[in-house]
Design a protein around this motif. Structure first.
Motif, mmCIF file in Angstrom:
data_model
loop_
_atom_site.group_PDB
_atom_site.id
_atom_site.type_symbol
_atom_site.label_atom_id
_atom_site.label_comp_id
_atom_site.label_asym_id
_atom_site.label_seq_id
_atom_site.Cartn_x
_atom_site.Cartn_y
_atom_site.Cartn_z
ATOM 1 N N LYS A 47 -13.658 9.880 10.497
ATOM 2 C CA LYS A 47 -13.428 8.560 9.918
ATOM 3 C C LYS A 47 -12.869 7.567 10.933
ATOM 4 O O LYS A 47 -13.308 6.420 10.989
ATOM 5 C CB LYS A 47 -12.538 8.650 8.673
ATOM 6 N N SER A 48 -11.939 8.040 11.771
ATOM 7 C CA SER A 48 -11.382 7.124 12.779
ATOM 8 C C SER A 48 -12.387 6.842 13.891
ATOM 9 O O SER A 48 -12.443 5.729 14.415
ATOM 10 C CB SER A 48 -10.120 7.714 13.393
ATOM 11 N N VAL A 49 -13.179 7.857 14.234
ATOM 12 C CA VAL A 49 -14.168 7.660 15.300
ATOM 13 C C VAL A 49 -15.203 6.623 14.867
ATOM 14 O O VAL A 49 -15.596 5.754 15.654
ATOM 15 C CB VAL A 49 -14.841 9.003 15.664
ATOM 16 N N THR A 50 -15.618 6.680 13.606
ATOM 17 C CA THR A 50 -16.544 5.672 13.091
ATOM 18 C C THR A 50 -15.935 4.278 13.248
ATOM 19 O O THR A 50 -16.593 3.337 13.698
ATOM 20 C CB THR A 50 -16.856 5.944 11.606
ATOM 21 N N ALA A 51 -14.651 4.177 12.891
ATOM 22 C CA ALA A 51 -13.973 2.886 12.992
ATOM 23 C C ALA A 51 -13.934 2.405 14.440
ATOM 24 O O ALA A 51 -14.180 1.230 14.731
ATOM 25 C CB ALA A 51 -12.566 2.999 12.432
ATOM 26 N N GLN A 52 -13.645 3.327 15.354
ATOM 27 C CA GLN A 52 -13.583 2.941 16.772
ATOM 28 C C GLN A 52 -14.943 2.503 17.269
ATOM 29 O O GLN A 52 -15.055 1.588 18.083
ATOM 30 C CB GLN A 52 -13.072 4.108 17.614
ATOM 31 N N ALA A 53 -15.985 3.153 16.770
ATOM 32 C CA ALA A 53 -17.333 2.766 17.176
ATOM 33 C C ALA A 53 -17.650 1.360 16.664
ATOM 34 O O ALA A 53 -18.244 0.548 17.368
ATOM 35 C CB ALA A 53 -18.351 3.765 16.649
ATOM 36 N N ILE A 54 -17.214 1.063 15.448
ATOM 37 C CA ILE A 54 -17.459 -0.273 14.893
ATOM 38 C C ILE A 54 -16.708 -1.320 15.709
ATOM 39 O O ILE A 54 -17.248 -2.359 16.072
ATOM 40 C CB ILE A 54 -17.023 -0.339 13.412
ATOM 41 N N LYS A 69 -27.203 1.995 14.299
ATOM 42 C CA LYS A 69 -27.018 0.563 14.467
ATOM 43 C C LYS A 69 -25.819 0.124 13.651
ATOM 44 O O LYS A 69 -25.512 0.724 12.617
ATOM 45 C CB LYS A 69 -28.263 -0.176 13.975
ATOM 46 N N ILE A 70 -25.124 -0.880 14.151
ATOM 47 C CA ILE A 70 -24.013 -1.442 13.402
ATOM 48 C C ILE A 70 -24.258 -2.933 13.260
ATOM 49 O O ILE A 70 -24.163 -3.674 14.239
ATOM 50 C CB ILE A 70 -22.668 -1.194 14.118
ATOM 51 N N PHE A 71 -24.635 -3.352 12.063
ATOM 52 C CA PHE A 71 -24.871 -4.778 11.839
ATOM 53 C C PHE A 71 -23.613 -5.416 11.298
ATOM 54 O O PHE A 71 -23.028 -4.945 10.324
ATOM 55 C CB PHE A 71 -26.013 -4.986 10.844
ATOM 56 N N PHE A 72 -23.209 -6.500 11.965
ATOM 57 C CA PHE A 72 -22.038 -7.236 11.508
ATOM 58 C C PHE A 72 -22.454 -8.692 11.374
ATOM 59 O O PHE A 72 -22.866 -9.314 12.364
ATOM 60 C CB PHE A 72 -20.892 -7.074 12.505
ATOM 61 N N GLN A 73 -22.379 -9.200 10.160
ATOM 62 C CA GLN A 73 -22.851 -10.558 9.864
ATOM 63 C C GLN A 73 -24.263 -10.766 10.399
ATOM 64 O O GLN A 73 -24.589 -11.792 10.985
ATOM 65 C CB GLN A 73 -21.894 -11.603 10.445
#
Lengths: 326, 325
Positions: A47-54, A69-73
């Motif tokens: 869970k924390s690693v996902t957050a760090q990747a984001i 892929k991480i889409f932000f806005q």
């Protein structure tokens, strides 16, 4: 609702001397503006690693995003240039850390650190930034903010330090906040206050909030939706109240049953058998199968996909119907 | 503690018990407790690592003694005329090896020069070499080691191997080889040589300190809030990594001074007409039986100076890094 953040099929691995640790193995989740998503899971569930990747603060090496892929806005963060990415951090998305004492620089006063947000991102003068720092401290209800702006982190209590951490994250009114176990290091009386403050500021600014936690009590009060992670995968997602009523994954069920209950006082506390798997050597099939009371032959061979349980729910269990049923 | 917090009007209650005296003392205790409670919050002084260290240092007798000695030494190094009116190079061969005489409390050396004047003027070379070499080594070692720790990777590997090479050079042998070819009689070749051999030690410390500081959550937090690498290094890592570098540099200062004296003694460090304790000790060594005063004073001055700097380093270390004590 407009989707603020959309994580698609994210894979992260750590290349260590002992082998490749697959910390995140195909995580999908999305957060809407103004929504709170709670990411639940044991230590080492990714869970924390996902957050760090984001956030883009994964230590690399040894961490590598291998897929996804991480889409932000609407924009894919992973394809952004390093400098563009840096400007997103702090201004558009911010992070609150677990232990505020270690997440604040001991040699700088809190005013300096709060003001730094404005100096770096807005190019403000030190004096103006200082004034804004006092405003921020007022806003997170630190008494006598004006007198205390020059104090150092160790001079504040744990709850106050976490408020300062929150103030820093909120400084530029970001659209997304990731709070990584924001109340774990605090004592219970302060936990509720800090959570309340966080929820209130979130409502006010209509931010998306990802709340990473292993505390089911915290989740129930503030989250809209829950994503449960196990061995780097999401095993169940659901609106918060439905999951408490009827979990659709044996792991979620185990987690809920591990909460001490007053009506079962005197009885032995339930615990999920066994340990979370080593991320270097994740068992074949469903990663939870060695610990699962419902495991069948198919669980040892086939990785369960995320089955659609309802319009708003999904579960990665071959036997979600049975799980939901009893 | 409900009792001391009773407001002053609690007197009526205690008077009702019929003991006015006890009531009075309780009131006193109460008002005192309240005033202390109010006073602590706003008057608690903001204390950073540095003000904490300074607070400790001011109360440390070792620091006070060594600091006074060093201030005295520096003043003498800059203005030796303050306490020595003579000329260290004006010698009268007729007075060769004579003992103390009026106006010449330390006696004369082989050349008939006044030992007192030469000892006073010798401070300049020692302090200059010590301070400049330390500053140079700290700057070079701090910057290189800091970058190596921060960026890691091949830059770190390269720097570590290069510093290993410098570590491998025996300092006296290196001095004999490097400095024997230098004809320049000023202090700068010696300073340069010490910097060249001294920086790896400081680079190692700086590298380690930066790596430790880099792993702190607040560096990660700064990054998560949008700080760039330069800002992270200068504002969040460097201030938290500089203490061990300062400690090692202060202690190194003393050893650099004795190293200068050693090199000068061997004839490859400073050279006449520069006045140096090392040179004087060297020329005195052949006359120990005839004129022990020639050896005594410059050697004592050297010992006291080195001791003062090493004591200062110890005191600074205790104040900045109590864990090392």
């Amino acid at each position: 609702m407009d989707t603020l953040l959309d994580v698609r099929d994210l894979h992260v691995e750590f290349r260590t001397r002992d082998g490749v640790a697959k910390a995140v193995n195909g995580v999908n989740y999305s957060v809407n503006a103004g929504e709170t998503l709670a990411v639940l899971g044991e230590s080492g569930s990714g869970k924390s690693v996902t957050a760090q990747a984001i956030m883009g603060i994964l230590d690399s090496p040894p961490g590598h995003i291998t897929q996804g892929k991480i889409f932000f806005q609407g924009a894919d963060l992973l394809s952004l240039h390093r400098e563009a990415r840096r400007q997103v951090r702090g201004a558009k998305m911010a992070m609150i850390f677990q232990d505020a004492l270690s997440a604040l620089n001991p040699v700088l006063s809190v005013g300096d650190q709060l003001g730094e947000m404005y100096v770096v991102h807005r190019g403000m003068s030190r004096k103006d930034a200082r004034a804004r720092a006092v405003e921020l401290m007022d806003r997170v209800r630190i008494p006598a903010a004006k007198e205390r702006v020059g104090d150092y982190p160790h001079q504040f209590s744990g709850g106050m330090r976490q408020r300062i951490m929150i103030a820093m994250a909120m400084a530029l009114e970001p659209d997304l906040i990731i709070a990584d176990e924001p109340t774990t290091a605090l004592d219970v009386t302060v936990q509720a206050q800090v959570m309340e403050l966080l929820a209130e500021l979130q409502r006010e600014m209509r931010m998306g909030l990802i709340l990473i936690t292993h505390d089911l009590g915290v989740v129930a009060d503030v989250a809209d939706r829950i994503a449960v992670m196990y061995a780097g995968r999401i095993v169940e997602t659901a609106p918060v109240h439905e999951i408490y009523k009827a979990p659709a994954h044996p792991y979620t069920k185990g987690l809920l049953e591990s909460i001490p209950r007053l009506d079962l006082k005197g009885k032995e506390l339930y615990a999920i058998k066994g340990l979370p798997p080593s991320l270097i050597n994740i068992p074949p099939g469903c990663a939870f199968n060695p610990r699962c009371p419902m495991a069948q032959e198919v669980c040892r061979t086939d990785v369960p996909p995320l089955y659609k349980v309802s319009q708003t729910r999904a579960s990665a269990c071959h036997f979600w119907k049975e799980c939901l049923g009893d | 503690m409900p009792e001391p917090l009773t407001p002053p009007n609690g007197r009526t209650a205690s008077e009702a018990i019929g003991n006015a005296g006890a009531g009075g003392t309780m009131d006193f205790a109460a008002s005192e407790a309240v005033s202390i409670g109010l006073a602590t919050a706003p008057t608690a002084r903001a204390r950073s690592l540095w003000s904490d260290a300074w607070h400790d240092l001011r109360r440390n007798p070792v620091f006070i003694v060594s600091a006074l000695l060093i201030v005295f030494l520096v003043v003498i190094a800059i203005w030796p005329q303050l306490i020595a009116t003579g000329n260290p190079l004006a010698c009268d061969i007729n007075k060769s090896l004579l003992g103390p005489a009026p106006g010449h409390p330390f006696g004369f050396d082989t050349q008939g020069c006044d030992v007192y004047t030469r000892t006073v003027y010798g401070a300049r070379a020692s302090v200059t070499v010590g301070v400049c070499a330390t500053a140079g080594a700290a700057l070079l070692g701090g910057v290189l080691g800091g970058f190596a720790g921060f960026f890691g990777g091949w830059w770190d590997a390269l720097l570590s191997r290069v510093s290993d090479i410098f570590f491998g050079i025996p300092i006296i042998l290196g001095g004999l080889v490097f400095l024997s070819v230098v004809t320049n009689a000023t202090v700068w070749p010696v300073v340069g040589f010490i910097v060249l051999l001294g920086w790896p030690q400081i680079a190692r410390i700086a590298r380690g300190a930066v790596i430790t500081a880099k792993q702190n959550d607040y560096v990660q937090a700064a990054r998560a809030l949008g700080a760039g690498p330069i800002r992270m290094l200068l504002r969040h890592i460097a201030p938290n990594a500089v203490a061990p570098v300062i400690v090692v540099a202060t202690i190194a200062l003393g050893t650099y001074i004795s190293l200068e004296a050693t090199l000068s003694f061997l004839g490859v460090g400073l050279k006449p007409p520069t006045v140096s304790w090392g040179i004087d000790i060297s020329s005195a060594s052949t006359q120990i039986r005839n004129a022990p005063h020639m050896l005594l004073w410059p050697a004592a001055a050297l010992s006291v100076t080195v001791l003062a700097f090493i004591m200062l380093g110890d005191a600074v270390r205790d104040a900045l890094d109590p864990k090392l004590r």
